[in-house]
Design a protein around this motif. Structure first.
Motif, short mmCIF file in Angstrom:
data_model
loop_
_atom_site.label_atom_id
_atom_site.label_comp_id
_atom_site.label_asym_id
_atom_site.label_seq_id
_atom_site.Cartn_x
_atom_site.Cartn_y
_atom_site.Cartn_z
N GLN A 37 38.31 -20.29 113.73
CA GLN A 37 38.25 -21.85 113.10
C GLN A 37 39.36 -22.36 113.03
O GLN A 37 39.36 -23.78 112.19
CB GLN A 37 38.57 -21.21 111.59
CG GLN A 37 37.03 -20.27 111.06
CD GLN A 37 35.42 -20.98 111.25
OE1 GLN A 37 35.31 -22.34 110.45
NE2 GLN A 37 34.66 -20.31 111.57
N HIS A 38 40.34 -22.11 113.57
CA HIS A 38 41.81 -23.06 113.98
C HIS A 38 42.00 -23.13 115.64
O HIS A 38 41.38 -22.15 115.75
CB HIS A 38 42.95 -22.47 112.97
CG HIS A 38 41.83 -22.60 112.02
ND1 HIS A 38 42.25 -21.58 110.52
CD2 HIS A 38 42.72 -23.18 110.86
CE1 HIS A 38 41.59 -21.77 109.73
NE2 HIS A 38 42.32 -22.92 109.30
N THR A 48 48.59 -26.55 114.51
CA THR A 48 47.13 -25.75 114.15
C THR A 48 46.43 -26.81 113.75
O THR A 48 46.44 -27.35 112.52
CB THR A 48 47.62 -24.43 113.00
OG1 THR A 48 48.76 -23.36 113.64
CG2 THR A 48 46.07 -23.31 113.20
N ASP A 71 41.93 -27.19 111.74
CA ASP A 71 40.41 -26.76 111.38
C ASP A 71 39.90 -27.45 112.94
O ASP A 71 40.14 -28.60 112.87
CB ASP A 71 40.41 -27.12 110.21
CG ASP A 71 40.48 -28.30 109.78
OD1 ASP A 71 40.07 -29.39 110.21
OD2 ASP A 71 40.40 -28.09 108.28
N SER A 126 45.16 -30.54 109.01
CA SER A 126 46.38 -28.53 109.60
C SER A 126 46.50 -28.50 107.92
O SER A 126 46.53 -28.83 106.51
CB SER A 126 47.75 -29.24 109.50
OG SER A 126 48.03 -28.61 109.15
N PRO A 127 45.87 -26.84 107.83
CA PRO A 127 45.31 -25.74 107.16
C PRO A 127 47.68 -26.08 106.45
O PRO A 127 47.19 -25.64 105.11
CB PRO A 127 45.56 -24.19 107.15
CG PRO A 127 45.64 -24.48 108.62
CD PRO A 127 45.73 -25.62 109.44
N PRO A 132 48.11 -32.82 104.60
CA PRO A 132 48.52 -32.02 105.33
C PRO A 132 49.59 -32.39 106.07
O PRO A 132 49.86 -33.34 106.15
CB PRO A 132 47.73 -31.67 105.77
CG PRO A 132 46.73 -33.04 105.51
CD PRO A 132 47.41 -33.21 103.64
#
Length: 146
Positions: free
Chosen positions: A93-94, A123, A125, A130-131, A139
């Motif tokens: 997912q990333h 990183t 998604d 970015s998470p 983010p």
């Protein structure tokens, strides 16, 4: 939904079905996994899930490609640059990306002194967000296609 112009993979459609179930659950509606797969398959133009599964490749459609021109925000500073590296992480997912900025970006929160970066890794998604969040809830990176 990914940015890829390639044919989506079965894994991509399964992820969309999972997201659909979660959205429906938040609105108080229950949806079985099978019904979600059927609905997603029809939304992509297939008669049903079995038809989609037979036609789709097993690979994951990648939303970002090495060599792609990108723009966005890094630590809330606008940038444009070249995508040097993309790696699908185990969550599927990333992505870990490496970007070479066209112009260095100042990464310090205040401008009393400057710390410029021209190449960064982050990183993201499948939507390019970015998470990891900054202290203000934004983010660390938001990536857009150029």
């Amino acid at each position: 939904m990914s940015f890829s112009l390639d044919t989506p993979s079965a894994q991509t459609l399964k992820s969309e079905a999972r997201q659909l179930r979660e959205e429906r659950a938040r609105s108080g509606q229950t949806l079985s996994h099978g019904a979600a797969l059927e609905e997603v398959a029809r939304s992509h133009g297939y008669r049903d899930w079995n038809t989609a599964r037979a036609a789709l490749p097993d690979r994951v459609a990648v939303p970002f490609q090495v060599g792609m021109r990108v723009r966005g925000f890094y630590l809330e500073q606008p940038f444009s640059g070249l995508l040097l590296g993309v790696q699908l992480l185990s969550s599927m997912q990333h992505y870990a990306v490496t970007i070479q900025f066209d112009q260095p970006v100042n990464v310090t929160p205040n401008f009393m002194f400057a710390a410029f970066r021209q190449r960064v890794s982050a990183t993201l998604d499948i939507h390019g967000v970015s998470p990891a969040l900054r202290g203000n809830g934004q983010p660390q990176m938001r990536l857009l296609r150029e």
